[in-house]
Design an enzyme around this catalytic site. Structure first.
Site: not given
Length: 427
Positions: A305, A362
């Protein structure tokens, strides 16, 4: 107040330094151009704070996220999505009476105008749901012209509740049109997540009872997506709102920003990657080797991330939820099998662990949505549904500050110097 000193040529400027709640420091450069004739150059605005905010806080190094000071782990365990929506908008957790009144106000606004069906049906069946949702949200402004003033707190409040109430209905109707099924109207006897699931997946010919495991997981996903600092889509909402545009137009701008593959489209890319691996017959072992090869353009989507240098706290929560949903539904899906193999590798392979390339929100949200039966290109729409309270809270925070000015970023011009026009017959 601490200060920073900037020297440029023979001039010196003292700049105040503001300190945030958790010790973050920001140099106030409001006088930089007027005093020294300088502007800052910050590509992507990665080092620029547009303003002060109190909605959510991210500690990327420690892997922490909080809404209004409450750790995301506690909210995920104890709250409903509407309780979190109330918290984000009004700054405090509601009492039982306040939450009941808020939930009732949301139920009163779940219906959308019958003639909005014409809007959905004006799109081709192949239209991406994000484009339809952005258009539908923008269109709401035309139905409520008496509640558009962004400086009228009462108007913004009722518009905010309408947005949160009607977005599930608009998403479900857009889906029903797409698959040529009858529209399903809201069932206000159900909770927020269950009502949405029923509008999405029920048909008149059969009774539909939302699976409580699925509804619980959806409620969790919406909470975890509710806000995440001043990201691209939130910045878009605030940017448009700074012109004193109405909340519907501002949120529609956020939806368009979220639609980009570098932002909200990431969970869709996870499933597209899994599909590619399955279709090509590529083993997980081969995919991992390719991902480690710097000269190979192949990338594993859903790992690591930009903000979190540690484990994404939302992913920790969703890992458990993903296990529960997949086990409860007993889904036989080769893509989900591949996802679980990749997860196992990323959590134990030295290459991934050293680089902190853990599965992110995600990755897990994508496989949960897949297990629930949502089409891949609806994943980003579900992200938008969850992010709605955050966008609204950020918009309302901006409007509440008297010092808010229209956003007007500077740009360093590097084009042609002044030059004379050449008539067309001499070019």
């Amino acid at each position: 107040m601490p200060e920073a000193v900037l020297r440029y040529g023979d001039k010196e400027l003292t700049l105040p330094v503001k300190i945030g709640t958790h010790g973050d420091a920001a140099i106030d450069i409001a006088k930089l151009r007027s005093e020294l004739g300088l502007v800052t150059l910050d590509g992507g605005l990665a080092n620029t704070a547009e303003g002060e905010g109190a909605v959510s806080f991210i500690d990327g190094e420690a892997g922490k996220l909080s809404y209004r000071g409450y750790p995301i782990e506690q909210l995920a365990e104890h709250s409903s999505f509407l309780e979190v929506a109330y918290l984000l908008q009004y700054g405090e957790l509601p009492t039982k009476a306040e939450l009941e009144a808020y939930e009732e106000s949301i139920r009163r606004h779940t219906l959308i105008r019958e003639d909005m069906k014409h809007l959905f049906e004006a799109f081709p069946h192949s239209a991406h749901p994000m484009q339809i949702l952005a258009s539908a949200v923008s269109a709401l402004a035309s139905y409520y012209p008496d509640a558009l003033d962004p400086l009228d707190e009462e108007a913004v409040d009722i518009s905010s509740r309408r947005l949160i109430a009607k977005t599930p209905t608009m998403i479900a109707w857009a889906y029903k049109y797409r698959v040529s099924q009858p529209y399903t109207y809201p069932d206000n006897t159900l909770d927020y997540a269950s009502n949405f699931l029923k509008m999405m997946f029920s048909v008149p010919a059969e009774e539909y009872l939302p699976d409580p495991v699925v509804a619980k997981a959806l409620n969790l996903l919406l909470i975890l997506h509710a806000d995440h600092g001043q990201n691209c889509s939130t910045s878009a909402v605030r940017l448009v709102g700074s012109s004193r545009s109405n909340i519907f137009s501002s949120v529609a701008a956020g939806i368009h920003a979220l639609a980009g593959p570098l932002h909200g489209g990431a969970n869709q890319e996870v499933l597209e990657m899994l599909q590619e691996l399955y279709d090509s017959g590529t083993s997980v072992e081969t995919a991992v080797k390719r991902a480690k090869d710097k000269n190979d353009p192949f990338r594993l989507m859903g790992f690591g991330h930009r903000v979190y240098k540690n484990f994404d706290p939302r992913a920790r929560i969703l890992k458990k939820a993903a296990d529960e949903v997949l086990d409860a539904l007993d889904v036989d899906d080769p893509l989900l099998d591949i996802a679980r193999e990749l997860e196992e590798v990323a959590l134990n392979d030295e290459y991934f662990v050293e680089r902190k390339l853990y599965p992110n929100v995600d990755f897990y949200s994508g496989i949960i949505y897949r297990a629930m039966g949502f089409p891949v290109d609806m994943f980003t729409v579900l992200f938008a549904l969850g992010r709605m309270p955050g966008w609204i809270a950020q918009f309302r925070e901006l409007m509440s500050k008297p010092e808010t000015r229209i956003f007007r970023p500077r740009q360093l011009y590097v084009g042609y110097d002044y030059r004379d026009y050449v008539p067309i017959d001499r070019r």
